[in-house]
Write a protein that holds these residues in place. Structure first.
Motif, mmCIF file in Angstrom:
data_model
loop_
_atom_site.group_PDB
_atom_site.id
_atom_site.type_symbol
_atom_site.label_atom_id
_atom_site.label_comp_id
_atom_site.label_asym_id
_atom_site.label_seq_id
_atom_site.Cartn_x
_atom_site.Cartn_y
_atom_site.Cartn_z
ATOM 1 N N ILE A 358 0.833 -1.204 0.000
ATOM 2 C CA ILE A 358 0.000 0.000 0.000
ATOM 3 C C ILE A 358 0.868 1.254 0.000
ATOM 4 O O ILE A 358 0.602 2.219 -0.719
ATOM 5 C CB ILE A 358 -0.946 -0.001 1.209
ATOM 6 C CG1 ILE A 358 -1.931 -1.167 1.102
ATOM 7 C CG2 ILE A 358 -1.697 1.318 1.313
ATOM 8 C CD1 ILE A 358 -2.837 -1.313 2.300
ATOM 9 N N GLN A 361 2.101 2.078 -3.438
ATOM 10 C CA GLN A 361 1.063 2.685 -4.275
ATOM 11 C C GLN A 361 0.848 4.144 -3.881
ATOM 12 O O GLN A 361 0.789 5.029 -4.746
ATOM 13 C CB GLN A 361 -0.242 1.908 -4.121
ATOM 14 C CG GLN A 361 -1.377 2.501 -4.957
ATOM 15 C CD GLN A 361 -2.758 2.096 -4.472
ATOM 16 O OE1 GLN A 361 -2.948 1.832 -3.280
ATOM 17 N NE2 GLN A 361 -3.715 2.041 -5.381
ATOM 18 N N TRP A 362 0.748 4.410 -2.589
ATOM 19 C CA TRP A 362 0.484 5.774 -2.121
ATOM 20 C C TRP A 362 1.643 6.712 -2.445
ATOM 21 O O TRP A 362 1.448 7.891 -2.701
ATOM 22 C CB TRP A 362 0.210 5.766 -0.623
ATOM 23 C CG TRP A 362 -1.112 5.149 -0.270
ATOM 24 C CD1 TRP A 362 -1.925 4.420 -1.088
ATOM 25 C CD2 TRP A 362 -1.769 5.194 0.994
ATOM 26 N NE1 TRP A 362 -3.039 4.008 -0.416
ATOM 27 C CE2 TRP A 362 -2.982 4.469 0.869
ATOM 28 C CE3 TRP A 362 -1.465 5.757 2.222
ATOM 29 C CZ2 TRP A 362 -3.879 4.307 1.918
ATOM 30 C CZ3 TRP A 362 -2.348 5.607 3.277
ATOM 31 C CH2 TRP A 362 -3.543 4.888 3.122
ATOM 32 N N ILE A 376 -8.532 7.046 -1.252
ATOM 33 C CA ILE A 376 -7.926 5.948 -2.007
ATOM 34 C C ILE A 376 -8.225 4.604 -1.350
ATOM 35 O O ILE A 376 -8.418 3.595 -2.034
ATOM 36 C CB ILE A 376 -6.395 6.162 -2.181
ATOM 37 C CG1 ILE A 376 -5.821 5.167 -3.209
ATOM 38 C CG2 ILE A 376 -5.650 6.013 -0.877
ATOM 39 C CD1 ILE A 376 -6.355 5.345 -4.603
ATOM 40 N N THR A 377 -8.295 4.559 -0.003
ATOM 41 C CA THR A 377 -8.645 3.290 0.651
ATOM 42 C C THR A 377 -10.084 2.908 0.340
ATOM 43 O O THR A 377 -10.384 1.730 0.102
ATOM 44 C CB THR A 377 -8.459 3.378 2.183
ATOM 45 O OG1 THR A 377 -9.211 4.478 2.693
ATOM 46 C CG2 THR A 377 -7.010 3.542 2.555
ATOM 47 N N LYS A 379 -11.779 3.758 -2.332
ATOM 48 C CA LYS A 379 -11.821 3.369 -3.737
ATOM 49 C C LYS A 379 -11.292 1.946 -3.918
ATOM 50 O O LYS A 379 -11.901 1.115 -4.609
ATOM 51 C CB LYS A 379 -10.994 4.355 -4.559
ATOM 52 C CG LYS A 379 -10.976 4.054 -6.051
ATOM 53 C CD LYS A 379 -10.133 5.096 -6.795
ATOM 54 C CE LYS A 379 -10.069 4.782 -8.286
ATOM 55 N NZ LYS A 379 -9.231 5.784 -9.018
ATOM 56 N N ASN A 380 -10.154 1.655 -3.285
ATOM 57 C CA ASN A 380 -9.556 0.325 -3.407
ATOM 58 C C ASN A 380 -10.450 -0.740 -2.778
ATOM 59 O O ASN A 380 -10.592 -1.848 -3.304
ATOM 60 C CB ASN A 380 -8.181 0.295 -2.735
ATOM 61 C CG ASN A 380 -7.129 1.036 -3.530
ATOM 62 O OD1 ASN A 380 -7.353 1.379 -4.690
ATOM 63 N ND2 ASN A 380 -5.984 1.283 -2.922
ATOM 64 N N HIS A 381 -11.052 -0.395 -1.640
ATOM 65 C CA HIS A 381 -11.869 -1.380 -0.940
ATOM 66 C C HIS A 381 -13.132 -1.719 -1.748
ATOM 67 O O HIS A 381 -13.528 -2.885 -1.829
ATOM 68 C CB HIS A 381 -12.247 -0.868 0.443
ATOM 69 C CG HIS A 381 -12.823 -1.939 1.326
ATOM 70 N ND1 HIS A 381 -12.061 -2.962 1.832
ATOM 71 C CD2 HIS A 381 -14.087 -2.151 1.765
ATOM 72 C CE1 HIS A 381 -12.826 -3.767 2.553
ATOM 73 N NE2 HIS A 381 -14.050 -3.288 2.532
ATOM 74 N N ALA A 383 -13.381 -1.557 -4.961
ATOM 75 C CA ALA A 383 -12.941 -2.356 -6.108
ATOM 76 C C ALA A 383 -12.700 -3.803 -5.696
ATOM 77 O O ALA A 383 -13.063 -4.738 -6.411
ATOM 78 C CB ALA A 383 -11.666 -1.753 -6.702
ATOM 79 N N ASN A 384 -12.088 -3.973 -4.508
ATOM 80 C CA ASN A 384 -11.831 -5.336 -4.023
ATOM 81 C C ASN A 384 -13.131 -6.076 -3.729
ATOM 82 O O ASN A 384 -13.269 -7.261 -4.026
ATOM 83 C CB ASN A 384 -10.964 -5.283 -2.765
ATOM 84 C CG ASN A 384 -9.550 -4.851 -3.072
ATOM 85 O OD1 ASN A 384 -9.107 -4.951 -4.214
ATOM 86 N ND2 ASN A 384 -8.837 -4.363 -2.065
#
Length: 435
Positions: A358, A361-362, A376-377, A379-381, A383-384
């Motif tokens: 992580i 990426q950041w 961003i967390t 957004k990623n979560h 997507a996951n």
């Protein structure tokens, strides 16, 4: 320090409270710079250059002047200023108005001798430079020893040369320039009432805990991250036969204790609070707004300790956090969001491999603020979750939002080092909104 916003149009005046010579400037470059960085040293030199020909006081200047001269953003100049304040080279005062006026008071650095014997600065200098470079500095400032045992002293005394006779009345004048240094202040130190009461009275002298000794104990406790009861045993072991504390023994004991607990490493310093220019505006009382406030106003150590329900975090976890702050140079508030996210989706485990993934990426996305990290967390979560649902047809393993949780009381008071179990539980409830 207050979160007073500084604008380029705000003015400042430099006041020289000392006598600054070339030797002082060399000490700042060689000894202070490895600790506070080039920008802070450059700011000090720039403020010195702002002084008048008599090196007493500057004219009134704007912070835009500093930005143009140093080619730095104002927020970077503020951080540099705070570092100068922290190590005792600068004091700052402000007169508020439609245009704020700041007074910057310059102080001399401490001598090389005092620096190399300082309980905080010397340790951090050694750790930041490494043994080879540190030894070079020691040799630069070391004076040769001259053996005079075969010599006889023939120095004249003052009264052998001069006589006292009646003269004119002289008035003493205090307003004469002199060399002034400024002490490093540790605002949160040892509880000396608790410390002294835990040591048998018969083993100590009345002068055991004088102000100089207390300052040393406070500095050592900060340097090596020691609590009052940690220090109690180390102090007791350092008391000599006269009932006084052997300062050199105490220094060594604290250093040995820290190195034993940290695989032989020595401590360094980090800029440990979210800089004010990276904070969100005050006044957002929504649940998310209060969560942002918590991330921005807790140090990563405080936040991690809250997740440990008030217990001391493991050395492994603390080293992981230190790497994010020191090596990766993430802002503290961003580190807090990263901790919260990783713990939340990894069953309360701070997995190093996941943290590093992580963080990479950041770093590429240049994440600097709490809001950016939270976005961003989220957004990623999402997507996951979508990927898990589509690939496996299972419900994603995440904690749903708790819309009925009450606002925790600890958001409405000043953040302190220790967070109660109740407050930690409230923080956990709020963190559910993150994912």
């Amino acid at each position: 320090m207050s979160n007073l916003t500084i604008l380029p149009a705000d003015t400042y005046t430099v006041l020289n409270k000392t006598v600054i010579n070339d030797s002082d400037l060399r000490i700042i470059s060689m000894l202070y710079q490895p600790i506070i960085g080039f920008a802070a040293v450059s700011l000090y030199f720039t403020l010195v250059d702002d002084l008048d020909k008599l090196e007493i006081m500057s004219e009134e200047l704007t912070h835009h002047h500093l930005m143009s001269t140093m080619q730095l953003k104002l927020e970077d100049i503020v951080i540099a200023r705070e570092k100068l304040e922290a190590v005792g080279l600068l004091k700052t005062y402000v007169k508020k108005g439609s245009v704020n006026n700041f007074a910057y008071l310059l102080f001399s650095p401490i001598s090389a001798y005092d620096f190399f014997n300082h309980p905080i600065l010397n340790i951090v200098l050694y750790n930041n430079l490494g043994k080879k470079e540190y030894d070079k500095l020691i040799n630069f400032y070391k004076i040769p020893r001259v053996v005079l045992k075969d010599y006889e002293e023939v120095t004249a005394s003052f009264d052998e040369v001069f006589s006292s006779v009646r003269g004119n009345v002289l008035e003493l004048n205090e307003d004469i320039e002199k060399k002034e240094t400024n002490n490093i202040i540790i605002s949160k130190g040892i509880d000396f009432n608790q410390l002294i009461s835990s040591i048998p009275e018969a083993s100590i002298n009345d002068k055991c805990f004088n102000e100089e000794t207390k300052e040393l104990i406070n500095a050592l406790s900060f340097t090596y991250n020691l609590k009052t009861m940690d220090m109690q045993g180390l102090v007791m072991d350092s008391i000599n036969e006269k009932g006084l504390i052997d300062k050199n023994k105490l220094r060594k004991s604290c250093r040995d204790y820290y190195q034993f607990e940290n695989n032989g490493n020595l401590p360094t310093l980090i800029y440990n609070k979210q800089p004010s220019y990276l904070k969100s505006p005050d006044g957002d009382n929504s649940k998310r707004g209060r969560l942002v406030y918590a991330f921005e106003n807790l140090t990563p150590y405080q936040f991690l300790k809250a997740k440990y329900k008030g217990a001391e975090p493991t050395n492994r976890d603390k080293r992981l956090i230190e790497n994010l702050l020191v090596d990766q140079k993430f802002a503290p508030g961003v580190v807090n969001v990263l901790i919260a996210y990783v713990l939340k989706i990894n069953n309360e485990q701070l997995k190093k491999s996941y943290v590093e993934t992580i963080a990479g990426q950041w770093k590429r996305l240049n994440i600097q603020t709490v809001e950016e990290a939270m976005n961003i967390t989220e957004k990623n979560h999402k997507a996951n979750k979508k990927m898990i649902t589509e690939d496996k047809g299972n419900k994603p393993n995440y904690v749903p939002k708790n819309k009925n949780s009450d606002t925790p009381a600890w958001f409405d008071k000043e953040t302190k080092d220790d967070i109660s179990d109740e407050e930690a539980m409230e923080l956990d409830k709020i963190l559910e909104d993150l994912v």
